[in-house]
Design a protein around this motif. Structure first.
Motif, PDB file in Angstrom:
ATOM      1  N   VAL A 277      55.997  21.994  41.193  1.00 39.03           N
ATOM      2  CA  VAL A 277      54.706  22.299  40.592  1.00 39.03           C
ATOM      3  C   VAL A 277      53.663  22.304  41.707  1.00 39.03           C
ATOM      4  CG1 VAL A 277      54.293  19.846  40.067  1.00 39.03           C
ATOM      5  CG2 VAL A 277      52.994  21.612  38.861  1.00 39.03           C
ATOM      6  N   THR A 278      52.765  23.270  41.668  1.00 39.66           N
ATOM      7  CA  THR A 278      51.665  23.328  42.623  1.00 39.66           C
ATOM      8  C   THR A 278      50.391  22.930  41.896  1.00 39.66           C
ATOM      9  OG1 THR A 278      52.735  25.086  43.880  1.00 39.66           O
ATOM     10  CG2 THR A 278      50.380  24.786  44.223  1.00 39.66           C
ATOM     11  N   VAL A 279      49.724  21.899  42.439  1.00 36.64           N
ATOM     12  CA  VAL A 279      48.598  21.273  41.755  1.00 36.64           C
ATOM     13  C   VAL A 279      47.302  21.561  42.493  1.00 36.64           C
ATOM     14  CG1 VAL A 279      47.636  19.074  40.938  1.00 36.64           C
ATOM     15  CG2 VAL A 279      50.113  19.433  40.951  1.00 36.64           C
ATOM     16  N   GLY A 280      46.254  21.901  41.742  1.00 39.21           N
ATOM     17  CA  GLY A 280      44.896  22.015  42.279  1.00 39.21           C
ATOM     18  C   GLY A 280      43.977  21.163  41.436  1.00 39.21           C
ATOM     19  N   SER A 281      42.805  20.841  41.970  1.00 36.01           N
ATOM     20  CA  SER A 281      41.877  19.987  41.223  1.00 36.01           C
ATOM     21  C   SER A 281      40.463  20.183  41.729  1.00 36.01           C
ATOM     22  CB  SER A 281      42.268  18.515  41.358  1.00 36.01           C
ATOM     23  OG  SER A 281      41.287  17.669  40.808  1.00 36.01           O
ATOM     24  N   GLU A 282      39.502  19.981  40.841  1.00 36.37           N
ATOM     25  CA  GLU A 282      38.100  19.995  41.254  1.00 36.37           C
ATOM     26  C   GLU A 282      37.807  18.844  42.216  1.00 36.37           C
ATOM     27  OE1 GLU A 282      35.189  18.126  38.727  1.00 36.37           O
ATOM     28  OE2 GLU A 282      36.580  18.251  37.035  1.00 36.37           O
ATOM     29  N   LEU A 283      38.712  17.859  42.313  1.00 38.93           N
ATOM     30  CA  LEU A 283      38.541  16.776  43.277  1.00 38.93           C
ATOM     31  C   LEU A 283      38.520  17.312  44.703  1.00 38.93           C
ATOM     32  CD1 LEU A 283      41.075  14.218  41.757  1.00 38.93           C
ATOM     33  CD2 LEU A 283      38.580  13.956  41.792  1.00 38.93           C
TER      34      LEU A 283
ATOM     35  N   PRO B 244      38.377  21.203  45.854  1.00 35.33           N
ATOM     36  CA  PRO B 244      38.442  22.655  45.693  1.00 35.33           C
ATOM     37  C   PRO B 244      39.045  23.335  46.920  1.00 35.33           C
ATOM     38  CG  PRO B 244      36.317  21.828  44.973  1.00 35.33           C
ATOM     39  CD  PRO B 244      37.014  20.680  45.653  1.00 35.33           C
ATOM     40  N   GLY B 245      39.938  24.282  46.669  1.00 34.74           N
ATOM     41  CA  GLY B 245      40.565  25.011  47.765  1.00 34.74           C
ATOM     42  C   GLY B 245      41.836  24.370  48.278  1.00 34.74           C
ATOM     43  N   THR B 246      42.134  23.142  47.832  1.00 34.40           N
ATOM     44  CA  THR B 246      43.341  22.438  48.265  1.00 34.40           C
ATOM     45  C   THR B 246      44.384  22.492  47.160  1.00 34.40           C
ATOM     46  OG1 THR B 246      42.088  20.917  49.672  1.00 34.40           O
ATOM     47  CG2 THR B 246      44.285  20.216  48.998  1.00 34.40           C
ATOM     48  N   PHE B 247      45.618  22.872  47.523  1.00 34.82           N
ATOM     49  CA  PHE B 247      46.718  22.915  46.568  1.00 34.82           C
ATOM     50  C   PHE B 247      47.922  22.221  47.190  1.00 34.82           C
ATOM     51  CE2 PHE B 247      43.904  26.321  45.393  1.00 34.82           C
ATOM     52  CZ  PHE B 247      43.868  26.228  44.006  1.00 34.82           C
ATOM     53  N   GLU B 248      48.588  21.412  46.388  1.00 37.02           N
ATOM     54  CA  GLU B 248      49.692  20.602  46.903  1.00 37.02           C
ATOM     55  C   GLU B 248      50.885  20.721  45.958  1.00 37.02           C
ATOM     56  OE1 GLU B 248      50.590  15.908  47.977  1.00 37.02           O
ATOM     57  OE2 GLU B 248      48.532  16.660  47.962  1.00 37.02           O
TER      58      GLU B 248
ATOM     59  N   TYR C 136      38.699  15.554  34.017  1.00 40.03           N
ATOM     60  CA  TYR C 136      38.696  16.292  35.277  1.00 40.03           C
ATOM     61  C   TYR C 136      39.545  17.550  35.140  1.00 40.03           C
ATOM     62  CZ  TYR C 136      36.193  12.772  37.895  1.00 40.03           C
ATOM     63  OH  TYR C 136      35.204  11.932  38.355  1.00 40.03           O
ATOM     64  N   ALA C 137      39.067  18.623  35.750  1.00 39.25           N
ATOM     65  CA  ALA C 137      39.752  19.909  35.692  1.00 39.25           C
ATOM     66  C   ALA C 137      40.830  19.985  36.764  1.00 39.25           C
ATOM     67  CB  ALA C 137      38.753  21.051  35.865  1.00 39.25           C
ATOM     68  N   TYR C 138      42.052  20.288  36.335  1.00 37.73           N
ATOM     69  CA  TYR C 138      43.195  20.496  37.226  1.00 37.73           C
ATOM     70  C   TYR C 138      43.786  21.867  36.958  1.00 37.73           C
ATOM     71  CZ  TYR C 138      43.753  15.670  38.970  1.00 37.73           C
ATOM     72  OH  TYR C 138      43.593  14.462  39.613  1.00 37.73           O
ATOM     73  N   THR C 139      44.617  22.334  37.874  1.00 35.47           N
ATOM     74  CA  THR C 139      45.480  23.484  37.622  1.00 35.47           C
ATOM     75  C   THR C 139      46.902  23.097  38.016  1.00 35.47           C
ATOM     76  OG1 THR C 139      45.106  24.459  39.832  1.00 35.47           O
ATOM     77  CG2 THR C 139      43.653  25.173  38.029  1.00 35.47           C
ATOM     78  N   VAL C 140      47.868  23.648  37.293  1.00 37.66           N
ATOM     79  CA  VAL C 140      49.282  23.393  37.595  1.00 37.66           C
ATOM     80  C   VAL C 140      50.053  24.697  37.439  1.00 37.66           C
ATOM     81  CG1 VAL C 140      49.443  20.920  37.106  1.00 37.66           C
ATOM     82  CG2 VAL C 140      49.480  22.524  35.210  1.00 37.66           C
ATOM     83  N   LYS C 141      50.879  25.008  38.429  1.00 38.16           N
ATOM     84  CA  LYS C 141      51.725  26.216  38.378  1.00 38.16           C
ATOM     85  C   LYS C 141      53.165  25.779  38.654  1.00 38.16           C
ATOM     86  CE  LYS C 141      51.978  31.002  40.010  1.00 38.16           C
ATOM     87  NZ  LYS C 141      53.447  31.041  40.009  1.00 38.16           N
ATOM     88  N   PHE C 142      54.067  26.132  37.729  1.00 35.41           N
ATOM     89  CA  PHE C 142      55.438  25.637  37.763  1.00 35.41           C
ATOM     90  C   PHE C 142      56.421  26.729  38.172  1.00 35.41           C
ATOM     91  CE2 PHE C 142      53.111  23.128  34.653  1.00 35.41           C
ATOM     92  CZ  PHE C 142      53.540  21.821  34.876  1.00 35.41           C
TER      93      PHE C 142
END
Length: 430
Positions: free
Chosen positions: A82-88, A90-94, A71-77
């Motif tokens: 860390v701010t996490v996004g995921s194809e699970l 789309p458009g949501t970041f936590e 699964y594709a994720y994004t992480v920004k530190f």
């Protein structure tokens, strides 16, 4: 005799001299304590992690057997979060906390709860290890543009790639590819040879069948969706060569790529007539079954890849999961409410045999009727040897089992004043 004694003396002291030499070399190699060396590794990892302005694309592989593919994720530190996004979603970041620590090696730990990052690792009553996902990772290698990790639980190798575009754009591109792979089989060519493909987009697995002489062989692999197609966790072996990546053309439903020998591979998807895209189920319907017709509304729940069927009972909705590989909705046994310590369940049921099941795999599909526009027919999902042809509402004292089942549900849990929903036939769009 004197020469012999001298030689014996030299042989006796030689090991000590060599040992001293080795110890000196060892001191030269490890001239700082291990704790300091470990801290230097962690400090460098944090420096690189926080250096990316757009963050990192994270190729995440849950399950030690790769049962779900990747699964594709994004992480920004930043320094703490860390701010996490995921194809699970789309458009949501936590955002949540993370830490870099030493646990018999350098560890990146997402140690505060994050709905996206912990999705595959969160346990439930049915799955004490969740979906066998990781949230702690051994840091294997750090470079400016690529970080290699290994899941502590699964042992799976995973990668972070430096992003050069926004995390939102990256996730949208990946989701668009994945959302448009809408077939379970394909035919094509490997060089001049004919091949075929079976693909499970839900489990993210692909099998490619090819001929070598008169014998058929299958190359298999788990994959993760990318911005341009798919990437295999381990390269697929095909007729003495390997295949690592394939591009996907949304407009033509075609995979293309080249193996390690430069042979071109083309696979054209075969889309079944009854295939229905997720968004096409939305709307108001007449629900037709043995006792008559009821009006229902199908409302999409995009975050959970399912629909909520509203209108059968004002106290609850019924969940219909989308089976992407087939283009069906799947209504299975599910809890619909609680009453004190009791649980109320809608169960897959055979009105013909009396068999019922609280397995969350037992139930019925909703499948497009290719001869009647706007109509979807109920078809058993053939769970085990006792497929459901109906549904029934039952009460349990706690979690469902043969010993906790009380029997038929009563008001206010009934559907059309009955605990039985026999022989559902179809829903027809209004």
């Amino acid at each position: 005799m004197k020469l012999y004694k001298t030689l014996l003396y030299v042989l006796m002291i030689l090991p000590a001299l060599l040992l001293q030499s080795c110890l000196k070399d060892q001191e030269d190699i490890f001239d700082t304590p291990s704790s300091i060396r470990m801290q230097e590794v962690l400090d460098n990892a944090k420096k690189v992690l926080t250096s990316s302005e757009e963050g990192w694309a994270f190729d995440y592989y849950p399950d030690r057997n790769l049962a779900y593919g990747g699964y594709a994720y994004t992480v920004k530190f930043d320094n703490q979060k860390v701010t996490v996004g995921s194809e699970l979603a789309p458009g949501t970041f936590e955002s949540s906390l993370y830490k870099l620590t030493n646990d018999n090696g350098p560890i990146l730990s997402f140690d505060s709860y994050n709905t996206l990052m912990h999705y595959f690792a969160t346990p439930s009553s049915a799955q004490y290890e969740g979906l066998d996902g990781d949230f702690e990772f051994i840091i294997m290698e750090v470079t400016d543009n690529l970080i290699t990790l290994r899941g502590k639980r699964t042992g799976n190798t995973m990668y972070m790639h430096r992003l050069t575009k926004s995390a939102a754009t990256y996730i949208e591109n990946v989701y668009d590819i994945c959302d448009n792979i809408i077939f379970s089989s394909a035919n094509g060519t490997l060089g001049s040879s004919e091949i075929s493909c079976a693909i499970d987009v839900d489990a993210r697995q692909m099998d490619i069948t090819y001929m070598n002489g008169e014998k058929a062989f299958v190359g298999s692999g788990s994959f993760i969706p990318t911005e341009t197609g798919i990437h295999f966790y381990t390269p697929i072996e095909l007729n003495g060569a390997t295949l690592t990546d394939m591009d996907y053309n949304i407009d033509t439903s075609t995979f293309s790529g080249k193996d390690s020998k430069g042979n071109e591979i083309i696979l054209v998807g075969i889309i079944a007539e009854e295939y229905t895209r997720f968004k096409e189920f939305e709307g108001k319907y007449d629900f037709n079954y043995y006792y008559g017709t009821l009006e229902v509304t199908l409302v999409p729940d995009n975050d959970n890849n399912c629909y909520l069927i509203k209108g059968l009972n004002e106290n609850y909705n019924i969940v219909a999961n989308f089976v992407k590989s087939k283009g069906y909705l799947n209504i299975t046994s599910q809890k619909v409410g609680d009453s004190g310590n009791q649980q109320i369940w809608l169960l897959g049921w055979s009105a013909d045999t009396g068999y019922l099941s609280w397995s969350t795999e037992c139930g019925m599909y909703l499948v497009k009727d290719i001869k009647q526009e706007g109509t979807f027919n109920f078809v058993t999902n053939t769970y085990l040897d006792t497929p459901a042809d109906s549904f029934i509402l039952n009460v349990f004292n706690g979690a469902p089992s043969s010993t906790t089942r009380v029997g038929a549900a009563t008001a206010p849990w009934l559907i059309n004043d009955s605990y039985q929903v026999p022989y559902p036939e179809s829903i027809v769009k209004k």
